[in-house]
Design an enzyme around this catalytic site. Sequence first.
Site, mmCIF file in Angstrom:
data_model
loop_
_atom_site.group_PDB
_atom_site.id
_atom_site.type_symbol
_atom_site.label_atom_id
_atom_site.label_comp_id
_atom_site.label_asym_id
_atom_site.label_seq_id
_atom_site.Cartn_x
_atom_site.Cartn_y
_atom_site.Cartn_z
ATOM 1 C CB THR B 231 -2.787 -2.813 -2.964
ATOM 2 O OG1 THR B 231 -2.159 -1.554 -2.736
ATOM 3 C CG2 THR B 231 -4.209 -2.790 -2.462
ATOM 4 C CB ILE B 260 -5.373 8.939 2.252
ATOM 5 C CG1 ILE B 260 -5.513 9.017 3.774
ATOM 6 C CG2 ILE B 260 -6.499 8.098 1.649
ATOM 7 C CD1 ILE B 260 -6.797 9.638 4.270
ATOM 8 N N GLY B 261 -3.984 6.756 0.062
ATOM 9 C CA GLY B 261 -3.887 6.335 -1.331
ATOM 10 C C GLY B 261 -5.253 6.024 -1.902
ATOM 11 C CG ASP B 262 -5.568 3.173 -5.109
ATOM 12 O OD1 ASP B 262 -6.095 2.236 -5.731
ATOM 13 O OD2 ASP B 262 -4.486 3.049 -4.508
ATOM 14 N N GLY B 284 -1.200 4.631 -6.217
ATOM 15 C CA GLY B 284 -2.483 5.142 -5.752
ATOM 16 C C GLY B 284 -2.893 6.488 -6.314
#
Lengths: 333, 360
Positions: B231, B260-262, B284
């Site tokens: 990221t 969906i991740g963090d 995540g």
Amino acid sequence: MGWGIALHGGAGDISKDLPRARKEAVEACLAQCLRLGVSALESSHAALDVAELVVKELEANPVFNAGRGSVLTTDGTVEMEACIMDGPTMNCGAVSGLSTVVHPISLARLVMERTPHIYLAFEGAEAFARQQGLETKEPSYFITKENQERLARAQEKSLVQLDHTVYSTTIIVAHNQDNPGQKKNVKQDILPPTDPQKPEFETVGCVVVDSKGNCVAATSTGGLVNKMVGRIGDTPVVGAGNYANHLCAVSATGRGEAIIRATVAREVAAIMEYKKVPLDVAVEEVIGQRLPAGKGGLVAVSATGDVVMAFNTTGMYRASMKQGGTQEIGIWH
Amino acid sequence: MGVWAIALHGGAGMIAKEKMTADWKKRTEAALNEILDVGIAALRNSLPAVEAVELVVRALEDNTLFNAGKGSVLTNKGTVEMEASIMDGRSKNCGAVSGISTVVHPVSLARLVMDNSPHVYLAFDGAEEFARQQGVETVDTNTFITEENREKLENAKKTNSVELDFSEHAPDDLNSGDNEDTRTNGNGAAHAGYNPGQREIANEKTNDHPDRFAIKKKCALHQVFKAEFETVGCTAVDVWGNCAAATSTGGLVNKMSGRIGDTPIVGAGTYANHLCAVSGTGRGEEFIKHTVAKEVAAIMEYKELPLGKAVYKVIHEKLPENMGGLVAVSTSGEVAMAFNTPSMFRASAQEGGERMIGIW
């Protein structure tokens, strides 16, 4: 130290002139869901199962904004979201953008238990639901006449508001793409003075602590009336609308955007943990001071069996009970 | 007026020194320096922190060396689903997007959600629609897909199928990275230096919880994702002491479509308030569970610890090993960067102080 359970059907500007039929329907649903949860706890079911069970019941009842009876997006469609979190392990599952899944909370639990992920949304979530064989129905099943009317009213107000406010379709994009170093400072009143969204932020949620001290939180919603398609609120954002750890479990309801900014659910747990204060003190600080007035409420339980409900709106549909205690069902302060 | 400070990252991961070619290292260091300069210039010119972080993350998104914007990793369908978020510590306004496939700068779309919509978070079709309505730059989705990422996906899929054959595991083995039998790197091999004695904390708290959650996990199925959690993100504090954070990513290689991740989860991968700004990178799911970014701020506020100590506690005491890192700045101009993986591409600078770039 016994079990405890609290559930809500949403916080908001609930008029004291609530039509009697609706008041009775709401109270009956709250009582029914509480009974279900209490009976499961008395039969020694685990907190995770109890919380899911209760939220499923809340989702099934069209009187609340979750599952069937979800409010509608600006396109007249339903986009449901949910989240479940298991305090002792901190495992969690969340879903968004569902339009055919009868029990979003159950899908959230399957994401938690059967995928390497925590959060699935929109098409990917719907595909997973089918793959798992969860019950699905046509989108029209979830849409009630009442919610279509709410949407129409909200959109009327929006149009009127648009005439008078600075929110217009010629909003200056905040960046000059040719000259990224020279941004125009854009500050405008995006929200019209009176929020056209229906003020009853009717998310549903349930928090449970079982006789072993395990805390679980589960929350489910259709979101905000007339929300933009694709809008995600606080419900599936772990730490905002839903959170549980070894100390407590919290489920929040209200204006999602405000709850996200204030990381409401996590804040309660953090205050308990770091300031070493009891649940009610932590909840009061968050709802009384950190979340702007009129923006929401929450229900919470602690691992030592405390049950707390609080809101800074006019009302919050709620019910709770502790082992050996009496049941509490309420709407206003 | 206070001092400005900036800290940015291009992702935490498992890159061992020997594995990085001289050329790759050189290009990465050059990119980090160049992009750091973008942020420094903005802050020196008294731009607000929220502007500076957006500019820096846009530059990181443009660079295919990192997993964000162009060069994003691919979902299990071979598609790109980008996400980003931005938070202004001064007002606690924030914006987030997920499921983006054509927008050149997801972080800028997140900013528009924050500034130009009544909401905080838009995803998938709705977010793409908003992008068109706002007139942001979009391109054909194939523009984001690089050959390198196609290969990464293929490799990940191969590993996946091997792991799946071995699994007789209980369904909920899959969620957590923090159990002692599977302290492995992303491809299933035990990480050198792994100490099986650590991490008892999770087990202590089970309170006789039903067995299925206390089972020692036998299979590394959940570890099949490529371990380079690249990221990108940036935190900055401007001369007025206002902090801001922004993060952007393509997510995990071979992630399920819709995952969906963090990164877009306020409090998990991104957070900023009156005390500090934090941007995380890593697995995540762990950042979400442990609300990592918010945790740094909470420890600073409630335990009254300085930024460095708060960051250390979160990365080395709360986050399971080999799960990631973060960069952070505080309102008083402190900078802290920490990671519990072998590597994290990073860079930082403080007004009147040192600038640094680093990988290990």
